[in-house]
Scaffold this motif. Sequence first.
Motif, PDB file in Angstrom:
ATOM      1  N   MET A   1       0.832  -1.204   0.000  1.00  0.00           N
ATOM      2  CA  MET A   1       0.000   0.000   0.000  1.00  0.00           C
ATOM      3  C   MET A   1       0.869   1.258   0.000  1.00  0.00           C
ATOM      4  SD  MET A   1      -2.851   1.178   2.835  1.00  0.00           S
ATOM      5  CE  MET A   1      -3.595  -0.442   2.790  1.00  0.00           C
ATOM      6  N   ALA A   2       1.973   1.229   0.778  1.00  0.00           N
ATOM      7  CA  ALA A   2       2.870   2.387   0.816  1.00  0.00           C
ATOM      8  C   ALA A   2       3.556   2.597  -0.533  1.00  0.00           C
ATOM      9  CB  ALA A   2       3.901   2.203   1.921  1.00  0.00           C
ATOM     10  N   MET A   3       3.979   1.510  -1.187  1.00  0.00           N
ATOM     11  CA  MET A   3       4.632   1.615  -2.490  1.00  0.00           C
ATOM     12  C   MET A   3       3.667   2.161  -3.528  1.00  0.00           C
ATOM     13  SD  MET A   3       6.877  -1.916  -2.512  1.00  0.00           S
ATOM     14  CE  MET A   3       7.458  -1.597  -4.177  1.00  0.00           C
ATOM     15  N   GLU A   4       2.405   1.752  -3.443  1.00  0.00           N
ATOM     16  CA  GLU A   4       1.410   2.229  -4.393  1.00  0.00           C
ATOM     17  C   GLU A   4       1.208   3.736  -4.263  1.00  0.00           C
ATOM     18  OE1 GLU A   4      -3.313   1.442  -5.461  1.00  0.00           O
ATOM     19  OE2 GLU A   4      -2.256   0.117  -4.070  1.00  0.00           O
ATOM     20  N   GLN A   5       1.354   4.261  -3.014  1.00  0.00           N
ATOM     21  CA  GLN A   5       1.205   5.693  -2.789  1.00  0.00           C
ATOM     22  C   GLN A   5       2.514   6.458  -2.995  1.00  0.00           C
ATOM     23  OE1 GLN A   5      -1.680   7.213  -2.127  1.00  0.00           O
ATOM     24  NE2 GLN A   5      -2.824   5.298  -2.117  1.00  0.00           N
ATOM     25  N   GLY A   6       3.580   5.728  -3.335  1.00  0.00           N
ATOM     26  CA  GLY A   6       4.873   6.373  -3.538  1.00  0.00           C
ATOM     27  C   GLY A   6       5.532   6.828  -2.260  1.00  0.00           C
ATOM     28  N   LEU A   7       5.252   6.149  -1.153  1.00  0.00           N
ATOM     29  CA  LEU A   7       5.799   6.522   0.144  1.00  0.00           C
ATOM     30  C   LEU A   7       6.943   5.584   0.526  1.00  0.00           C
ATOM     31  CD1 LEU A   7       2.422   7.071   2.059  1.00  0.00           C
ATOM     32  CD2 LEU A   7       3.875   8.829   1.024  1.00  0.00           C
ATOM     33  N   GLN A   8       7.865   6.085   1.310  1.00  0.00           N
ATOM     34  CA  GLN A   8       8.977   5.288   1.793  1.00  0.00           C
ATOM     35  C   GLN A   8       8.630   4.771   3.194  1.00  0.00           C
ATOM     36  OE1 GLN A   8      12.675   7.385   2.134  1.00  0.00           O
ATOM     37  NE2 GLN A   8      13.908   5.515   2.321  1.00  0.00           N
ATOM     38  N   LEU A   9       8.646   3.451   3.347  1.00  0.00           N
ATOM     39  CA  LEU A   9       8.321   2.811   4.625  1.00  0.00           C
ATOM     40  C   LEU A   9       9.608   2.260   5.229  1.00  0.00           C
ATOM     41  CD1 LEU A   9       6.188   1.888   6.672  1.00  0.00           C
ATOM     42  CD2 LEU A   9       5.846  -0.178   5.291  1.00  0.00           C
ATOM     43  N   ILE A  10       9.988   2.775   6.401  1.00  0.00           N
ATOM     44  CA  ILE A  10      11.261   2.408   7.035  1.00  0.00           C
ATOM     45  C   ILE A  10      10.977   1.705   8.355  1.00  0.00           C
ATOM     46  CG2 ILE A  10      13.420   3.272   8.009  1.00  0.00           C
ATOM     47  CD1 ILE A  10      13.220   5.631   6.106  1.00  0.00           C
ATOM     48  N   LEU A  11      11.516   0.495   8.503  1.00  0.00           N
ATOM     49  CA  LEU A  11      11.421  -0.263   9.742  1.00  0.00           C
ATOM     50  C   LEU A  11      12.725  -0.096  10.514  1.00  0.00           C
ATOM     51  CD1 LEU A  11      10.254  -2.282  11.735  1.00  0.00           C
ATOM     52  CD2 LEU A  11      10.979  -4.135  10.212  1.00  0.00           C
ATOM     53  N   GLU A  12      12.646   0.526  11.682  1.00  0.00           N
ATOM     54  CA  GLU A  12      13.828   0.736  12.521  1.00  0.00           C
ATOM     55  C   GLU A  12      13.929  -0.395  13.532  1.00  0.00           C
ATOM     56  OE1 GLU A  12      13.559   4.592  14.250  1.00  0.00           O
ATOM     57  OE2 GLU A  12      13.607   5.651  12.326  1.00  0.00           O
TER      58      GLU A  12
END
Length: 628
Positions: free
Chosen positions: A240-251
């Motif tokens: 879903m994040a990739m579809e919105q062009g967002l960067q999802l970072i797991l720390e």
Amino acid sequence: MNTRIRASILYLSILTLLPACLVSGGMESPVRFLFFPLMAFFSLYFPSRTLRGAGLAFTILFPLLYLFSPPAPLHLTSDFAEIAAFFFCTLVVGFISKCIHQERVRYENAIATFHSLSEALTHKNMNLQTALDALSEAHKKLQDFDKTKTEFISNVSHELRTPLSSIRSYSEILLNYDDIDPETQREFLQTINGESVRMSAFATEVLDLIRIGSGKLGTTFSSMLPNELLSESERIIRPMAMEQGLQLILEKNDGLPEVSGEKNQLIQVLVNLLNNAVKFTRNGTIRLGANVKEGFVEFFVSDTGEGIFPEELELIFEPFARMGEHGMNRPKGSGLGLSISKGIVEFHGGRIWVESELGKGSIFYFTVPVAAKLVPGFEHLDHGMQDPHLAHYKPILVVTYDTVSRRCLRKKLEEVGYHTLGADTPARARDIIETMRPGLIVTEIPEKWEELETMIRWARSAGIRILLTTLHIHAGDEPALAVHGYVSKPFDKYEIHSFLESYQVKGEPVMIVSPDRDESRTLQVILAAAGYESVLFYDGPLAVKNCNSSCPGAIFIGSFDKERLEELLTGIRSSPRTGSVPTFLILGAALNKYVKPVTMSPAGRKAESKSLYKLVGEIEKEYSKGLT
């Protein structure tokens, strides 16, 4: 005034008339007639026996005046009549004094009865006012519930109306028109399917919200690594994040301890927060991770979205509350996700909150308790609990209204290796008992004794023992027991005598503080039969004031309500004279084999922190022998 002194004053006043008559004319002195008004006056204040003695003494000694000043012409008849008058006056005054005394006793009894009835009426009036207040509060709660129910139904109807309208419209078009091209038909069917999925998800959320509100999540807790929860949630949201062009970072943080909870529900919370972050972030970065904070693992989800309006910060966790409805073209939702997340987090013993600034994004936090483990070096605690299977015991349910007391006790028990559950009301305790079946219940003196009786019935039906203790939290100290023993009704004189002997209470008087006169008087009779003097107080503040000026050998506290009981115990413990005096609490409910009062060891006279070890010892006894 002492009885002998009063009698001496009477005799001195009456017999003083004899020397006065001697110096003023002998038997013919007019002073002799003062005998009659004096006797009449003294009849108001002296008992008849004392008056008769003084009058007879005057009557017998009066003829002796003949020897000292005999009258020139003798009047034996009149003199004898005077002496007879003195005698009969003495008898009459004695009778009058007796009647006055009897009437005074009747009057005092009537006054005492009046005051007793007045107090009883006052108590009944207070009870009636309390009942009226309770009814008023219940009525208010019912009104609030009815309002909430109406709003809930209205919101559910509103949420269902839109998808149902779409489904109905498109299905009617498909049914009534045969010339629709296949591509349009497929588009309509996709819309119907999407709205059906939306309705199904909404129905699931409503059911989740209802289960959370009733406390019946049916959860079985287990230990798990926080990184597993974060990785699974990140995997679900990444497309879903990739579809919105967002960067999802797991720390990732490899030093995180295991948490205690239900895996799917905690993942649901993370997914809800991540889903909101994706919906309300047009461009930028979304981060998720966790850190350790004082016995909890603190999860966070941050975004670079538009943020939350200040007036919405306190409302977004309420059912059907939607973020960003003030703007145009904002994502729509049911408004249940954050409310469900809040319920799940609180059910796990944590809390959830948000920090946000308009134009800069938001950070959602929630905490989950760290899973209980045996702590190194625990063997030095002298309660014999060194069994390696300790971690597999059923959890202990801690029930208390006071949040600080509950959390502190849970923390202390978990530090020594137990898994605990918490409940702030008997109703929540019942739900936990029905769904999770704890091994033991630890509770304090309840707000109302009816609540303890109700809890005893639940515990009996579930086969669970209750450990009853009174806890006081002191800054920088462990929970300490505030009383040294419990006395249940009906009173057992041997039990009471045993308590007093174990604390070596001998010559000092025993203080009884109870608003119940029958209760206090019955206890006073039992103590008197055992050779103990007692002092009664029906009022707590008056008893505390007396503690500053006297030092009783022991204190029995009766059936006060919870708030007054805490004030009374605080006053007694804070007084330098009674801070270490053995204190016994009269329980307002009859106990059975399912309830075990936990008291301090008779070896000491102080409520020390070691009282926790006494509680742990009782827990070990119950776990080792089981319930038969």
